[in-house]
Scaffold this motif. Structure first.
Motif, mmCIF file in Angstrom:
data_model
loop_
_atom_site.group_PDB
_atom_site.id
_atom_site.type_symbol
_atom_site.label_atom_id
_atom_site.label_comp_id
_atom_site.label_asym_id
_atom_site.label_seq_id
_atom_site.Cartn_x
_atom_site.Cartn_y
_atom_site.Cartn_z
ATOM 1 N N ASN A 112 45.441 37.235 39.461
ATOM 2 C CA ASN A 112 44.937 38.953 39.605
ATOM 3 C C ASN A 112 45.173 39.293 41.017
ATOM 4 O O ASN A 112 45.787 40.055 41.130
ATOM 5 C CB ASN A 112 43.852 38.928 39.185
ATOM 6 C CG ASN A 112 43.770 39.201 37.684
ATOM 7 O OD1 ASN A 112 43.965 39.471 37.092
ATOM 8 N ND2 ASN A 112 42.176 38.274 37.669
ATOM 9 N N MET A 118 46.558 44.111 38.976
ATOM 10 C CA MET A 118 44.723 43.126 39.748
ATOM 11 C C MET A 118 44.563 43.470 40.615
ATOM 12 O O MET A 118 43.567 43.048 40.889
ATOM 13 C CB MET A 118 45.103 42.580 38.951
ATOM 14 C CG MET A 118 44.980 42.355 37.057
ATOM 15 S SD MET A 118 44.260 43.776 36.394
ATOM 16 C CE MET A 118 42.597 42.877 36.366
ATOM 17 N N ASN A 120 43.518 44.966 43.402
ATOM 18 C CA ASN A 120 42.506 45.424 43.590
ATOM 19 C C ASN A 120 41.214 44.802 42.963
ATOM 20 O O ASN A 120 39.780 45.353 43.756
ATOM 21 C CB ASN A 120 42.534 46.942 43.177
ATOM 22 C CG ASN A 120 42.431 47.416 42.107
ATOM 23 O OD1 ASN A 120 43.154 46.188 41.139
ATOM 24 N ND2 ASN A 120 41.654 47.619 41.504
ATOM 25 N N THR A 121 41.094 44.249 42.064
ATOM 26 C CA THR A 121 40.043 43.139 41.732
ATOM 27 C C THR A 121 39.969 42.567 42.589
ATOM 28 O O THR A 121 38.845 41.083 41.892
ATOM 29 C CB THR A 121 39.862 43.007 40.101
ATOM 30 O OG1 THR A 121 41.554 42.562 40.192
ATOM 31 C CG2 THR A 121 40.266 44.185 39.675
ATOM 32 N N HIS A 123 38.265 40.341 45.124
ATOM 33 C CA HIS A 123 37.460 40.421 46.074
ATOM 34 C C HIS A 123 37.290 38.917 46.416
ATOM 35 O O HIS A 123 37.330 37.843 46.435
ATOM 36 C CB HIS A 123 36.141 41.199 45.754
ATOM 37 C CG HIS A 123 35.470 41.128 47.080
ATOM 38 N ND1 HIS A 123 35.216 40.932 47.938
ATOM 39 C CD2 HIS A 123 35.506 42.789 46.945
ATOM 40 C CE1 HIS A 123 34.029 41.127 49.184
ATOM 41 N NE2 HIS A 123 34.367 43.059 48.008
ATOM 42 N N LEU A 253 33.020 43.765 37.742
ATOM 43 C CA LEU A 253 35.028 43.613 38.894
ATOM 44 C C LEU A 253 35.009 42.063 38.862
ATOM 45 O O LEU A 253 35.535 41.566 38.662
ATOM 46 C CB LEU A 253 34.245 44.064 40.383
ATOM 47 C CG LEU A 253 35.964 44.032 41.472
ATOM 48 C CD1 LEU A 253 36.432 45.060 40.483
ATOM 49 C CD2 LEU A 253 35.954 44.271 42.103
ATOM 50 N N ASN A 256 36.483 40.382 35.592
ATOM 51 C CA ASN A 256 38.136 41.857 36.111
ATOM 52 C C ASN A 256 38.974 40.803 36.065
ATOM 53 O O ASN A 256 40.365 40.529 36.388
ATOM 54 C CB ASN A 256 38.192 42.947 35.846
ATOM 55 C CG ASN A 256 37.251 43.814 35.225
ATOM 56 O OD1 ASN A 256 37.349 43.519 33.517
ATOM 57 N ND2 ASN A 256 37.294 45.052 35.447
ATOM 58 N N ALA A 257 37.981 40.116 37.432
ATOM 59 C CA ALA A 257 38.802 39.111 38.722
ATOM 60 C C ALA A 257 39.115 37.633 38.114
ATOM 61 O O ALA A 257 39.972 37.076 38.848
ATOM 62 C CB ALA A 257 38.439 39.534 39.389
#
Length: 260
Positions: A112, A118, A120-121, A123, A253, A256-257
């Motif tokens: 990702n 992706m 931005n997800t 972190h 989040l 998603n990541a």
């Protein structure tokens, strides 16, 4: 000793060359394009040294192959370079992570981070979070992909001869059955850990009007039998606290990541 280490590093100028014989393969080139900067930071002594260990090298290749498969699913025009702040620690973890569920979370996060859509997800803190969860906890988090809230019951036994109560059981859920965890006796500890990481939140004080899952939890844990056994012999009564555990926005989040 110092000269020996320098020689090993010089002999491993190309990480991908240590893993793949055919560097001209489009999929291998895709890895090089996405992780080129990451590998520059990773070739500082430790990674080249680790790849001299055959077992670590095999583990790294398996995990890198998994990442390669995920990278191939991203359209070429949508791929981007992975930032070293996130990519470098993941590459290190991929040399020794053998549990498939944990490794899959690392490679999914890396994939990702390689996607324009992706990135931005992805972190940076997710790397350390994955390190701090067990395979059972990874399975629990997967359950929150399709259900944001999971009901729980806690049993409080009121004392016969004094005010106050004893907490008999807490955070009894249906998660252990749905997640098929290996150590259900650790469920409460798992929940506390996932809450401490900011992925879940205990909605204590709130409850769901729809009772079917609460009834199923009480039946599964033998509430009626527990009352017959302990009331009034040991306790005045047993109260049931009904609430639920909720996925936080940060937890969403993370899903998603890190979870495909």
């Amino acid at each position: 000793m110092e000269n020996e280490i320098v020689d090993i590093v010089k002999a491993t100028p190309n990480i991908l060359g240590e893993i793949y014989k055919d560097l001209a393969q489009p999929s291998v080139r895709a890895i090089g394009n996405a992780l080129g900067t990451v590998f520059e930071f990773s070739t500082a002594i430790l990674l080249p040294l680790k790849l001299k260990n055959e077992k670590l090298k095999m583990t790294f290749k398996k995990n890198l192959d998994d990442y390669k498969e995920k990278l191939e699913k991203i359209p070429e025009e949508k791929r981007c370079k992975v930032h070293p702040q996130l990519g470098t620690p993941i590459i290190e973890k991929l040399t020794y992570t053998t549990n498939e569920e944990i490794a899959d979370m690392f490679t999914t996060l890396l994939a990702n981070a390689s996607s324009v859509d992706m990135v931005n997800t992805a972190h940076p803190s997710f790397v350390s979070i994955i390190e701090r969860i067990s395979p059972d906890e990874a399975r629990i988090m997967r359950c929150f992909q399709y259900k944001r809230d999971w009901e729980y019951c806690s049993y409080n036994a009121n004392l016969n001869d004094a005010e106050g109560f004893v907490k008999l059981k807490e955070h009894l859920t249906l998660l252990d059955d749905n997640a098929k965890i290996t150590f259900p006796q650790n469920m409460n500890a798992y929940i506390y850990n996932l809450i401490s990481l900011g992925l879940l939140v205990d909605m204590s004080g709130e409850y769901k009007i729809y009772r079917e899952n609460y009834d199923a939890i009480n039946k599964k844990n033998g509430l009626d039998d527990l009352r017959n056994e302990l009331v009034p012999q040991k306790f005045k009564s047993i109260d049931v606290e009904e609430s639920f555990i909720r996925l936080t926005p940060f937890g969403r989040l993370f899903l998603n990541a890190c979870i495909e």
